[in-house]
Scaffold this motif. Structure first.
Motif, short mmCIF file in Angstrom:
data_model
loop_
_atom_site.label_atom_id
_atom_site.label_comp_id
_atom_site.label_asym_id
_atom_site.label_seq_id
_atom_site.Cartn_x
_atom_site.Cartn_y
_atom_site.Cartn_z
N ILE A 109 -2.93 -1.64 14.10
CA ILE A 109 -3.91 -0.51 13.83
C ILE A 109 -4.75 -0.15 14.75
O ILE A 109 -5.08 1.14 15.04
CB ILE A 109 -4.63 -0.86 12.30
N ALA A 110 -5.52 -1.22 15.27
CA ALA A 110 -6.37 -0.73 16.31
C ALA A 110 -5.70 -0.23 17.67
O ALA A 110 -6.33 0.70 18.10
CB ALA A 110 -7.10 -2.22 16.76
N MET A 111 -4.75 -0.43 17.88
CA MET A 111 -4.08 0.01 19.09
C MET A 111 -3.56 1.27 18.79
O MET A 111 -3.65 2.20 19.79
CB MET A 111 -2.63 -0.96 19.52
N LYS A 112 -3.08 1.69 17.68
CA LYS A 112 -2.85 3.01 17.43
C LYS A 112 -4.00 4.00 17.21
O LYS A 112 -4.03 5.16 18.02
CB LYS A 112 -2.15 3.00 15.97
N CYS A 113 -5.21 3.40 16.82
CA CYS A 113 -6.39 4.17 16.91
C CYS A 113 -6.76 4.46 18.50
O CYS A 113 -7.10 5.69 18.71
CB CYS A 113 -7.67 3.42 16.30
N LEU A 114 -6.49 3.65 19.22
CA LEU A 114 -6.97 3.67 20.65
C LEU A 114 -5.93 4.69 21.44
O LEU A 114 -6.31 5.28 22.32
CB LEU A 114 -7.08 2.34 21.52
N LEU A 115 -4.66 4.58 21.09
CA LEU A 115 -3.87 5.51 21.61
C LEU A 115 -4.20 6.76 21.24
O LEU A 115 -3.79 7.78 22.05
CB LEU A 115 -2.37 5.02 20.85
N SER A 116 -4.67 7.21 20.33
CA SER A 116 -4.99 8.50 19.95
C SER A 116 -6.15 9.10 20.79
O SER A 116 -6.23 10.26 20.61
CB SER A 116 -5.41 8.55 18.37
N HIS A 117 -6.97 8.16 21.25
CA HIS A 117 -7.83 8.67 22.12
C HIS A 117 -7.45 8.50 23.73
O HIS A 117 -8.13 8.79 24.57
CB HIS A 117 -9.13 7.84 22.06
N GLY A 118 -6.22 8.12 23.98
CA GLY A 118 -5.68 8.23 25.38
C GLY A 118 -5.51 6.95 26.20
O GLY A 118 -5.52 6.73 27.19
N PHE A 120 -4.26 3.13 26.81
CA PHE A 120 -2.85 2.62 27.01
C PHE A 120 -1.93 3.51 26.84
O PHE A 120 -2.23 4.90 26.61
CB PHE A 120 -2.62 1.73 25.79
N GLU A 121 -0.65 3.30 27.05
CA GLU A 121 0.73 4.26 27.09
C GLU A 121 1.84 3.42 26.39
O GLU A 121 1.81 2.22 26.47
CB GLU A 121 1.23 4.30 28.37
N GLU A 122 2.24 4.04 25.32
CA GLU A 122 3.26 3.61 24.50
C GLU A 122 4.68 3.66 25.14
O GLU A 122 5.18 4.82 24.90
CB GLU A 122 3.09 3.88 23.17
N VAL A 123 5.12 2.80 25.93
CA VAL A 123 6.40 2.82 26.52
C VAL A 123 7.50 3.19 25.59
O VAL A 123 7.91 2.29 24.66
CB VAL A 123 6.82 2.02 27.25
N GLY A 124 8.32 4.28 25.68
CA GLY A 124 9.37 4.55 24.67
C GLY A 124 8.96 5.50 23.64
O GLY A 124 9.67 5.75 22.66
N GLY A 125 7.69 6.16 23.44
CA GLY A 125 7.22 6.74 22.42
C GLY A 125 6.50 6.20 21.14
O GLY A 125 6.46 4.83 21.24
N PHE A 126 5.98 7.08 20.31
CA PHE A 126 5.35 6.60 19.28
C PHE A 126 5.95 5.33 18.58
O PHE A 126 7.05 5.62 18.04
CB PHE A 126 4.92 7.78 18.22
N ASP A 127 5.21 4.43 18.12
CA ASP A 127 5.24 3.17 17.57
C ASP A 127 6.65 2.29 18.05
O ASP A 127 7.29 1.50 17.32
CB ASP A 127 6.10 3.66 16.09
#
Length: 422
Positions: A109-118, A120-127
């Motif tokens: 949950i914390a990583m998803k929150c920070l991803l929304s602010h730019g 880190f990069e989630e390799v391969g797309g959301f989730d």
């Protein structure tokens, strides 16, 4: 001036962004650089206004109230060194959680929150739950040259816990002008000044983190203070009152290694001792131009303050915002007394000694950082970020006349003042 329409604001925002992008990397000094700094400040104002108008009062207010949860996500991810664990490669969320021993769902949950602010990069797309670092998350790494790790820890831990007690601290006891117990005192259950609390051996790690945090914050907000003011030409010695471990001097002498300017830093004994550790690693040429003296700007007599007398230049940097108006006037009067007193073994005072007050100040053009910092200082030590007009009034009350104000590409402003004859 009438309010701009949403469309007009968006058009102005586009023009400013195009201007900033066209000069990135080329505007480093002079008027152009100041114009770009002003443009960035204006962009912050416009984006905030557009966001409010697009969201409306209900959504925007809830988002503001819940922004503390975003800080919590940043704190969790930074405290467990996630960016360091990922390093220069990529790692799955499961690998990260296993290495730092943190609950999978919490980190997800914390990583998803920070991803929304730019971050880190989630390799391969959301989730996909496979992450790598980017320019935003790199500043969370301990070894990054512009790391903000200590600053995040200090702001979200000490500052966050203090902020949670602000409502209680603000409640009046007898009168509305009574000085409250600081929110930080209530949060951690101690009495007396916060600086004394941090000097306790059991809190040494907090004091160390705070020192690193202030350095990191000021490299972000006030990095241009060293370049945008003519420090090398100041008449020496410069008496840096409450100058800590000499952080400003380190930056000035690094940028201007041949400058003739000399400094005498006056602070508490514990701070001077800490400074010795820092300065012993500096070049001999720098060490020879900085002297540390034990002193106390609140001492009841000029002799007890141990402030050097009759010198040409005095400096108060990031000192006055920590104290109430009455305390600020006391500090300023003690400094003024030292300025106009004759120096040892001399027949006269330096011609027109001047005081430089370098501090964060509020104005109509202030960015978000200045306002959030004003709340941070309030919760930590009843600190006050004042407007320039308020600072000028305190200087006048303490017997000074403001000569000139120096604006910089920074949160800080420098006010130059001299003792008045009133």
């Amino acid at each position: 001036m009438p309010e701009q329409s949403l469309t007009a604001q968006a058009q102005e925002l586009l023009r400013l962004v195009e201007t900033i992008q066209s000069t990135t990397g080329s505007a480093t000094a002079g008027s152009d650089a100041h114009e770009i700094f002003a443009a960035r400040q204006r962009v912050q104002k416009l984006t905030a206004t557009i966001m409010r108008e697009v969201c409306g009062p209900l959504e925007y207010t809830i988002l503001l109230a819940e922004s503390c949860q975003e800080s919590a996500a940043l704190h969790l991810v930074t405290e467990y060194s996630v960016a360091d664990v990922i390093g220069d490669g990529s790692k799955t969320l499961a690998e990260i959680c296993e290495e730092v021993k943190v609950n999978f769902r919490y980190m997800d949950i914390a990583m998803k929150c920070l991803l929304s602010h730019g971050y880190f990069e989630e390799v391969g797309g959301f989730d996909s739950k496979l992450f790598k670092n980017n320019a935003m998350s790199d500043v969370l790494r301990a070894g990054h040259p512009q790391t903000l790790k200590a600053a995040i820890g200090f702001i979200c831990d000490d500052g966050g816990k203090a902020a949670a007690h602000l409502v209680e601290a603000a409640r009046t006891r007898t009168t509305t002008t009574e000085i409250p117990t600081p929110a930080l005192n209530l949060a951690f259950g101690f009495e007396g000044p916060v600086f004394q609390h941090w000097n306790d051996a059991s809190n040494a790690w907090r004091a160390d983190r705070m020192g690193l945090a202030m350095k990191q914050v000021h490299q972000m907000a006030n990095g241009n203070v060293v370049t945008d003011f003519d420090w090398p030409s100041l008449p020496s010695p410069v008496i840096d009152v409450g100058g800590g471990i000499g952080t400003l001097e380190l930056a000035i002498l690094k940028l201007y290694p041949e400058a003739p300017v000399r400094f005498i830093v006056v602070d508490l004994a514990e701070t001077c001792k800490s400074a010795e550790t820092v300065w012993k690693t500096q070049p001999a040429s720098s060490r020879s131009r900085v002297t540390f003296m034990e002193g106390d700007f609140f001492a009841p007599t000029l002799e007890a303050t141990r402030l050097p007398c009759g010198q040409p230049t005095y400096l108060l940097r990031h000192v006055l915002h920590d104290w109430t108006d009455d305390e600020v006037v006391t500090i300023l009067r003690n400094v003024r007394a030292a300025m106009v007193a004759p120096p040892p073994a001399s027949h006269g005072v330096a011609a027109t000694p001047k005081l430089l007050v370098c501090d964060i100040m509020l104005s109509s053009d202030s960015g978000r950082f200045t306002y959030t910092t004003s709340m941070q200082l309030l919760t930590l030590n009843n600190g006050v970020v004042r407007s320039q007009e308020e600072m000028n009034a305190l200087l006048k009350k303490a017997g000074f006349k403001v000569v000139v104000t120096h604006a910089m590409r920074a949160a800080d402003t420098i006010i130059e003042a001299v003792p008045s004859n009133d």
